[in-house]
Design an enzyme around this catalytic site. Structure first.
Site, mmCIF file in Angstrom:
data_model
loop_
_atom_site.group_PDB
_atom_site.id
_atom_site.type_symbol
_atom_site.label_atom_id
_atom_site.label_comp_id
_atom_site.label_asym_id
_atom_site.label_seq_id
_atom_site.Cartn_x
_atom_site.Cartn_y
_atom_site.Cartn_z
ATOM 1 N N LYS A 246 5.089 8.044 6.222
ATOM 2 C CA LYS A 246 4.373 7.089 5.364
ATOM 3 C C LYS A 246 3.005 7.687 5.041
ATOM 4 O O LYS A 246 2.203 7.930 5.937
ATOM 5 C CB LYS A 246 4.229 5.750 6.101
ATOM 6 N N ASP A 251 -4.566 1.513 2.310
ATOM 7 C CA ASP A 251 -3.809 0.260 2.292
ATOM 8 C C ASP A 251 -4.787 -0.909 2.310
ATOM 9 O O ASP A 251 -5.259 -1.321 3.367
ATOM 10 C CB ASP A 251 -2.863 0.210 3.514
ATOM 11 N N LYS A 258 -5.962 -7.653 2.627
ATOM 12 C CA LYS A 258 -6.340 -7.705 4.041
ATOM 13 C C LYS A 258 -7.729 -8.318 4.171
ATOM 14 O O LYS A 258 -8.600 -8.047 3.342
ATOM 15 C CB LYS A 258 -6.395 -6.283 4.622
ATOM 16 N N ASP A 269 -3.689 5.005 7.148
ATOM 17 C CA ASP A 269 -2.307 4.634 6.846
ATOM 18 C C ASP A 269 -1.502 5.827 6.304
ATOM 19 O O ASP A 269 -0.320 5.694 6.023
ATOM 20 C CB ASP A 269 -2.301 3.459 5.851
ATOM 21 N N ASP A 328 1.344 -6.576 1.541
ATOM 22 C CA ASP A 328 0.790 -5.754 2.626
ATOM 23 C C ASP A 328 1.903 -5.113 3.466
ATOM 24 O O ASP A 328 1.642 -4.220 4.266
ATOM 25 C CB ASP A 328 -0.127 -6.619 3.503
ATOM 26 N N GLU A 330 3.894 -2.886 2.644
ATOM 27 C CA GLU A 330 4.165 -1.898 1.583
ATOM 28 C C GLU A 330 4.770 -0.606 2.127
ATOM 29 O O GLU A 330 5.514 0.074 1.434
ATOM 30 C CB GLU A 330 2.868 -1.588 0.816
ATOM 31 N N ARG A 332 7.063 -0.048 4.305
ATOM 32 C CA ARG A 332 8.528 -0.078 4.375
ATOM 33 C C ARG A 332 9.155 0.094 2.992
ATOM 34 O O ARG A 332 10.267 0.586 2.864
ATOM 35 C CB ARG A 332 8.981 -1.386 5.051
HETATM 36 N N1 BES Z 1 -0.598 -0.365 7.500
HETATM 37 C C1 BES Z 1 -0.290 -1.651 7.991
HETATM 38 C C2 BES Z 1 0.019 -1.673 9.485
HETATM 39 C C3 BES Z 1 -1.127 -1.341 10.430
HETATM 40 C C4 BES Z 1 -1.851 -2.354 11.012
HETATM 41 C C5 BES Z 1 -1.382 -0.043 10.778
HETATM 42 C C6 BES Z 1 -2.852 -2.049 11.916
HETATM 43 C C7 BES Z 1 -2.387 0.269 11.680
HETATM 44 C C8 BES Z 1 -3.122 -0.740 12.260
HETATM 45 C C9 BES Z 1 0.929 -2.207 7.268
HETATM 46 O O1 BES Z 1 1.111 -1.797 5.964
HETATM 47 C C10 BES Z 1 0.784 -3.701 7.257
HETATM 48 O O2 BES Z 1 -0.163 -4.158 6.710
HETATM 49 N N2 BES Z 1 1.719 -4.396 7.882
HETATM 50 C C11 BES Z 1 1.662 -5.811 7.974
HETATM 51 C C12 BES Z 1 3.074 -6.346 7.856
HETATM 52 C C13 BES Z 1 3.148 -7.828 7.663
HETATM 53 C C14 BES Z 1 2.603 -8.204 6.317
HETATM 54 C C15 BES Z 1 4.587 -8.240 7.790
HETATM 55 C C16 BES Z 1 1.055 -6.201 9.324
HETATM 56 O O3 BES Z 1 1.284 -5.497 10.302
HETATM 57 O O4 BES Z 1 0.319 -7.169 9.363
HETATM 58 ZN ZN ZN Z 2 0.289 0.082 5.484
HETATM 59 ZN ZN ZN Z 3 0.025 -3.002 4.559
#
Ligand code: BES
Ligand code: ZN
Ligand code: ZN
Length: 484
Positions: A246, A251, A258, A269, A328, A330, A332
């Site tokens: 990824k 992000d 966020k 990210d 968010d 994204e 996946r």
């Molecule tokens: N890049 C983030 C995940 C992340 C969070 C990486 C903290 C490093 C530290 C990812 O894209 C994300 O935002 N995931 C969301 C998923 C949710 C919306 C289902 C998350 O983890 O909140």
């Molecule tokens: Zn992300």
């Molecule tokens: Zn995200």
């Protein structure tokens, strides 16, 4: 900083400083010359404890046992202590638990990992005076190593630790300076290595390939996306290993924006992408006998009038439709299309790496990578390699109930789970929808959201990026060579 190896005994090596590990709180070892001074300094010989006796050029480091990762931590502490001095050279003996190659490898990795500093944006930096560390085969314990084996250990250790440091530099770089195009440029530079080629694809290719999920994520960015495909091809490769990373150079969360406190560090990210590129670089330098591919989905998740939205329905490369319920989630989406592309290469092993979920950090803590997949043997192999490398991993298991939570009323699948629990696993189960049946048992998903980037130092890792995933996968690949 150079690492030199020699079979001269310590007394005969000329260097400005001597590094001595106080092992297992044993102060009576012949190498310890300042027992009284250490007592006066209240030095107890605990992990990460250092005492500098500048007048005699002695650096004592606490090392509670001779396990590989304890040696890495002690070596890094030694470099950190030497950093504050004007010494140009230091010498150290061998600390071997059982296997000399493992112990010396860990020691040298500790020196290199511990010497990394991210200074790109500092107008003033402290000079790093240390030019060389000389490692002698003279051993602290009964266990010895030959100079030839020490050189083999050194070669591997330098490649592995430098690959991790290379990934750290990418991850630490600010998002303004590190866009998908920049990432593709760094990948292309690797193509100067023996056996390495690089293909970089733009939006036109993504459209032709019908990568609707990947394209949607990048739509509101002023920077164009890139699909990076690096290949390392040795003569007569024994198997084909495909890594997918990824590579979100930023992000922001997109329209499901966020909160500001959570947005900070999201330059990290791109850690999965940086890791797979670093693994390929390391594998090529190690001249491993495997065909290795590194595929990076490089994109930026931003907001704007043309942003993809919650309620949008996207079509991935394999034709599956995805209801967007949270922009968010994204990573996946980008990975779904990249994994489809990766399977066209007919991999023997397919490993994806991503800072995919905050839920993985909640589940395992900041230091541990979540490992998911169907193949228990592969998970065990990775666990073994991670332990050798000093990286922490923990398996998270799939189950049928979590799988159901990704159902969508309007499309084939939703991009988020309907439950707030088990988010690391449901994210992996989303990816599972893009893995074809013949590859289910060949696939492993590594969620590196925790260890990829921490804002405080830990062990031999500096504050910031750690190069998570690089060392464990290189150890895994090296082990594969032995298992042939
Ligand atoms: N890049 C983030 C995940 C992340 C969070 C990486 C903290 C490093 C530290 C990812 O894209 C994300 O935002 N995931 C969301 C998923 C949710 C919306 C289902 C998350 O983890 O909140
Ligand atoms: Zn992300
Ligand atoms: Zn995200």
């Amino acid at each position: 900083m150079q690492i030199k190896t020699t079979d001269e005994i310590l007394d005969n090596i000329s260097a400005q400083a001597v590094i001595v590990f106080v092992v297992n709180k044993n102060f009576s070892h012949a190498w310890i010359k300042h027992k009284k001074a250490l007592e006066a300094l209240n030095f107890k010989g605990e992990s990460e404890e250092a005492a500098l006796l500048a007048e005699d050029g002695y650096i004592y480091i606490g090392c509670e046992n001779l396990e590989a990762d304890e040696l890495r931590i002690a070596a890094a502490k030694a470099v950190k202590t030497l950093r504050q001095t004007s010494y140009k050279s230091a010498k150290i003996g061998s600390y071997i638990e059982k296997d000399g190659v493992i112990s010396i490898g860990a020691l040298i990795e500790g020196f290199i990992l511990g010497s990394y500093e991210f200074t790109k944006y500092k107008s003033k930096t402290e000079p790093f005076n240390l030019e060389e560390i000389i490692v002698s085969t003279q051993s602290y314990s009964q266990n010895a190593i030959s100079l030839e084996k020490m050189r083999y250990a050194k070669n591997n250790a330098l490649i592995i630790a430098n690959a991790a440091n290379w990934a750290k530099e990418i991850v630490n770089t600010a998002p303004y300076d590190y866009t998908p195009v920049q990432m593709a440029g760094d990948a292309q530079k690797l193509a100067s290595m023996d056996g390495v080629t690089c293909k970089v694809f733009d939006e036109k290719f993504l459209e032709e390939q019908k990568m609707g999920a990947f394209l949607a994520v990048n739509r509101a960015s002023v920077h164009p996306p890139r699909l990076i495909h690096l290949t390392y091809m040795p003569k007569n490769p024994k198997k084909r290993v495909v890594f997918v990373g990824k590579g979100l150079t930023y992000d922001s969360g997109g329209l499901s924006l966020k909160p500001s406190d959570y947005m900070i560090t999201m330059k990290a990210d791109k850690s999965g992408g940086a890791a797979v590129m670093a693994i390929l670089k390391g594998a090529a330098e190690l001249k491993l006998p495997f065909e290795i591919h590194a595929i990076v989905g490089a994109a930026e998740n931003m907001i704007g009038g043309n942003a993809y939205k919650p309620d949008d329905v996207l079509t991935a490369k394999n034709g599956k439709t995805i209801e967007v319920r949270n922009t968010d989630a994204e990573g996946r989406l980008v990975l779904a299309d990249c994994l489809c592309y990766a399977q066209e290469l007919k991999p023997d092993i397919l490993i994806d790496m991503a800072t995919l979920t905050g839920a993985c950090v909640v589940a395992l803590g900041e230091y541990t990578t979540g490992v998911m997949g169907y193949n228990d043997k592969l998970k065990h192999e990775l666990y073994r390699a991670a332990t050798q490398s000093g990286e922490l991993v923990n398996a998270l298991s799939f189950n049928r109930y979590l799988k159901k939570l990704l159902k969508s009323a309007v499309a084939d699948i939703s991009n988020i789970s309907s439950s707030r629990y088990g988010g690391a696993i449901t994210a992996a189960l989303f990816l599972d929808n893009f893995i074809e049946e013949p590859y289910k048992d060949k696939w492993l998903h590594l969620d590196i959201a925790g260890p990829a980037y921490t804002e405080k130092e830990w062990g031999y890792n500096q504050s910031g990026a750690s190069g998570a995933g690089v060392r464990m996968n290189l150890y895994w690949l090296i082990n594969q060579k032995g298992d042939e």
